[in-house]
Design a protein around this motif. Structure first.
Motif, short mmCIF file in Angstrom:
data_model
loop_
_atom_site.label_atom_id
_atom_site.label_comp_id
_atom_site.label_asym_id
_atom_site.label_seq_id
_atom_site.Cartn_x
_atom_site.Cartn_y
_atom_site.Cartn_z
N LEU A 121 -4.67 -2.03 -9.55
CA LEU A 121 -3.32 -1.95 -10.13
C LEU A 121 -2.67 -3.34 -10.12
N TYR A 122 -1.93 -3.64 -11.17
CA TYR A 122 -1.11 -4.85 -11.22
C TYR A 122 0.33 -4.40 -11.26
N TYR A 123 1.19 -5.00 -10.43
CA TYR A 123 2.61 -4.66 -10.47
C TYR A 123 3.42 -5.95 -10.42
N PHE A 124 4.54 -5.92 -11.14
CA PHE A 124 5.41 -7.08 -11.26
C PHE A 124 6.84 -6.61 -11.08
N GLU B 129 16.53 -2.60 -2.86
CA GLU B 129 16.98 -2.86 -1.50
C GLU B 129 16.63 -1.66 -0.64
N GLY B 130 16.50 -1.89 0.64
CA GLY B 130 16.15 -0.80 1.54
C GLY B 130 14.67 -0.76 1.81
N ASP B 131 14.23 0.34 2.40
CA ASP B 131 12.83 0.49 2.77
C ASP B 131 11.94 0.71 1.55
N THR B 132 10.71 0.27 1.66
CA THR B 132 9.72 0.51 0.62
C THR B 132 9.44 2.01 0.55
N VAL C 155 5.52 11.07 -4.31
CA VAL C 155 4.48 10.05 -4.12
C VAL C 155 3.34 10.61 -3.28
N GLY C 156 2.12 10.49 -3.82
CA GLY C 156 0.94 10.95 -3.11
C GLY C 156 0.55 12.38 -3.38
N SER C 157 1.30 13.08 -4.22
CA SER C 157 1.03 14.50 -4.48
C SER C 157 -0.03 14.71 -5.55
N GLY C 158 -0.30 13.68 -6.34
CA GLY C 158 -1.24 13.85 -7.45
C GLY C 158 -0.58 14.48 -8.67
N GLY C 159 0.73 14.63 -8.64
CA GLY C 159 1.44 15.23 -9.76
C GLY C 159 1.67 14.28 -10.92
N TYR D 252 5.02 0.06 -3.74
CA TYR D 252 5.33 -1.37 -3.67
C TYR D 252 6.78 -1.63 -4.09
N MET D 253 7.55 -0.56 -4.25
CA MET D 253 8.91 -0.68 -4.74
C MET D 253 9.90 -0.16 -3.70
N GLN D 254 11.18 -0.43 -3.95
CA GLN D 254 12.28 0.03 -3.11
C GLN D 254 13.30 0.71 -4.02
N PRO D 255 14.24 1.45 -3.41
CA PRO D 255 15.30 2.03 -4.25
C PRO D 255 15.97 0.94 -5.08
N GLY D 256 16.17 1.21 -6.37
CA GLY D 256 16.81 0.25 -7.26
C GLY D 256 15.87 -0.74 -7.92
#
Length: 182
Positions: free
Chosen positions: A55-58, A65-68, A115-119, A130-134
């Motif tokens: 995966l590539y993410y930018f 901000e906040g926790d991942t 996240v992680g459910s396969g849905g 690799y992201m945070q809220p916002g």
């Protein structure tokens, strides 16, 4: 007799294998996808490095901000998806899906992913970690992490890389039950 039975079994197995073959060279299609992906990345994101899965993410600076985001979290997000295509002018993409109004600057109804459910496609779910809220991010998701050799019906073909623009609207953290109740 034993040798004859083995030979018959071998012939029947070979016939079944070739009879089921649809004549499509999937290995060649996958190689073409990876060549196009390399060409796209060299133009759009030179020097980009993939995660271990490919995966590539930018992530856009200044957002988030906040926790991942973690596995188990529910994420409300807006997105747009393009299919990467090979054209005479080089790699290009075609819009195939979006949450209503996202590209026009409207934010109507967010898409919900656990996240992680396969849905959802694997690449999107991994990218969210690799992201945070916002956060706003662009994801480059090869077919192994998207729709594979079957594609997604009429919008994304077999062995086709997808590009996603994602904006996190809200994160509902997964309650692990490890916190003490008051």
């Amino acid at each position: 007799m034993k040798k004859t039975f083995s030979n018959i079994l071998l012939v029947v197995t070979a016939f079944a294998f070739f009879a089921c073959s649809d004549g499509i060279d999937y290995q060649k299609m996958r190689e073409a996808e990876l060549d196009l992906l390399d060409e796209y990345l060299a133009i759009a994101h030179p020097g980009a490095e993939a995660t271990p899965s490919g995966l590539y993410y930018f992530n856009e600076p200044g957002y988030g901000e906040g926790d991942t985001i973690k596995v188990g979290d529910q994420v409300q997000l807006f997105y747009a998806t393009w299919a990467l295509e090979d054209t005479d002018e080089g790699p290009d993409s075609t819009l195939v899906d979006e949450t209503s109004g996202f590209l026009d600057g409207h934010r109507y109804e967010p898409y919900l992913v656990t996240v992680g459910s396969g849905g959802s496609i694997t690449g999107l779910e991994e990218g969210l970690t690799y992201m945070q809220p916002g956060t706003r991010s662009r994801l480059v998701i090869n077919s192994e992490l998207a729709y594979g050799q079957s594609g997604s019906g009429y919008t994304v073909g077999a062995f086709q890389t997808v590009l996603m623009e994602v904006e996190i609207y809200k994160v509902i953290p997964y309650n692990t039950g490890s916190e003490e109740e008051e």
